[in-house]
Design a protein around this motif. Sequence first.
Motif, PDB file in Angstrom:
ATOM      1  N   ARG A   5       0.890  -1.128  -0.104  1.00  0.00           N
ATOM      2  CA  ARG A   5      -0.067  -0.023   0.007  1.00  0.00           C
ATOM      3  C   ARG A   5       0.761   1.281   0.106  1.00  0.00           C
ATOM      4  N   LEU A   6       1.986   1.023   0.551  1.00  0.00           N
ATOM      5  CA  LEU A   6       2.906   2.196   0.573  1.00  0.00           C
ATOM      6  C   LEU A   6       3.465   2.659  -0.690  1.00  0.00           C
ATOM      7  N   GLY A   9       0.955   4.669  -2.720  1.00  0.00           N
ATOM      8  CA  GLY A   9       0.615   5.804  -2.463  1.00  0.00           C
ATOM      9  C   GLY A   9      -0.770   5.718  -1.567  1.00  0.00           C
ATOM     10  N   ILE A  10      -0.731   4.420  -0.837  1.00  0.00           N
ATOM     11  CA  ILE A  10      -1.999   4.708  -0.079  1.00  0.00           C
ATOM     12  C   ILE A  10      -1.630   4.461   1.373  1.00  0.00           C
ATOM     13  N   SER A  11      -1.839   5.700   2.188  1.00  0.00           N
ATOM     14  CA  SER A  11      -1.149   5.981   3.451  1.00  0.00           C
ATOM     15  C   SER A  11      -1.598   4.969   4.362  1.00  0.00           C
ATOM     16  N   LEU A  12      -0.668   4.268   5.123  1.00  0.00           N
ATOM     17  CA  LEU A  12      -1.093   3.607   6.594  1.00  0.00           C
ATOM     18  C   LEU A  12      -1.370   4.562   7.497  1.00  0.00           C
ATOM     19  N   GLU A  13      -1.584   4.079   8.818  1.00  0.00           N
ATOM     20  CA  GLU A  13      -1.569   4.682  10.001  1.00  0.00           C
ATOM     21  C   GLU A  13      -0.090   5.113  10.131  1.00  0.00           C
ATOM     22  N   ASN A  14       0.055   6.059  10.959  1.00  0.00           N
ATOM     23  CA  ASN A  14       1.498   6.558  11.130  1.00  0.00           C
ATOM     24  C   ASN A  14       2.196   5.440  11.882  1.00  0.00           C
ATOM     25  N   GLN A  15       3.159   5.115  11.452  1.00  0.00           N
ATOM     26  CA  GLN A  15       4.125   4.413  12.251  1.00  0.00           C
ATOM     27  C   GLN A  15       4.816   4.924  13.145  1.00  0.00           C
ATOM     28  N   LYS A  25       8.615   8.798   9.069  1.00  0.00           N
ATOM     29  CA  LYS A  25       8.417   9.014   7.813  1.00  0.00           C
ATOM     30  C   LYS A  25       8.704   8.166   6.886  1.00  0.00           C
ATOM     31  N   ASP A  26       7.988   7.657   5.839  1.00  0.00           N
ATOM     32  CA  ASP A  26       8.777   6.848   4.829  1.00  0.00           C
ATOM     33  C   ASP A  26       9.385   7.276   3.873  1.00  0.00           C
ATOM     34  N   HIS A  63      10.344  -1.158   3.846  1.00  0.00           N
ATOM     35  CA  HIS A  63      10.481   0.378   3.798  1.00  0.00           C
ATOM     36  C   HIS A  63      11.269   0.704   4.668  1.00  0.00           C
TER      37      HIS A  63
END
Length: 82
Positions: A5-6, A9-15, A25-26, A63
């Motif tokens: 998903r990353l 360009g589909i954002s995940l919840e913040n790691q 930040k990715d 990532h």
Amino acid sequence: MNYCRLCNGISLENQTCFICMGILKDQGKIYDFYDDYSPYMEIELNKLADGDPESFQKSECVHLFVCEACGTQQELKIFYGC
Ligand SMILES: [Zn+2]
Ligand SMILES: [Zn+2]
């Protein structure tokens, strides 16, 4: 769904940083950084290419993340389809 998903360009919840709990930040796929450099990655890629459907289902994308607060670099596995 068999994609990261990353990467799409589909954002995940913040790691969160495991040291300070800051926001990570990715920085992109780890393959882009190490390319044909790491033997570990070659093994992973070969596993994906061997056509075994079971290993393909376990596909994951690694990532590189950087903590905004403390600057720590962390590698996180993003599992496809979850
Ligand atoms: Zn990815
Ligand atoms: Zn941190």
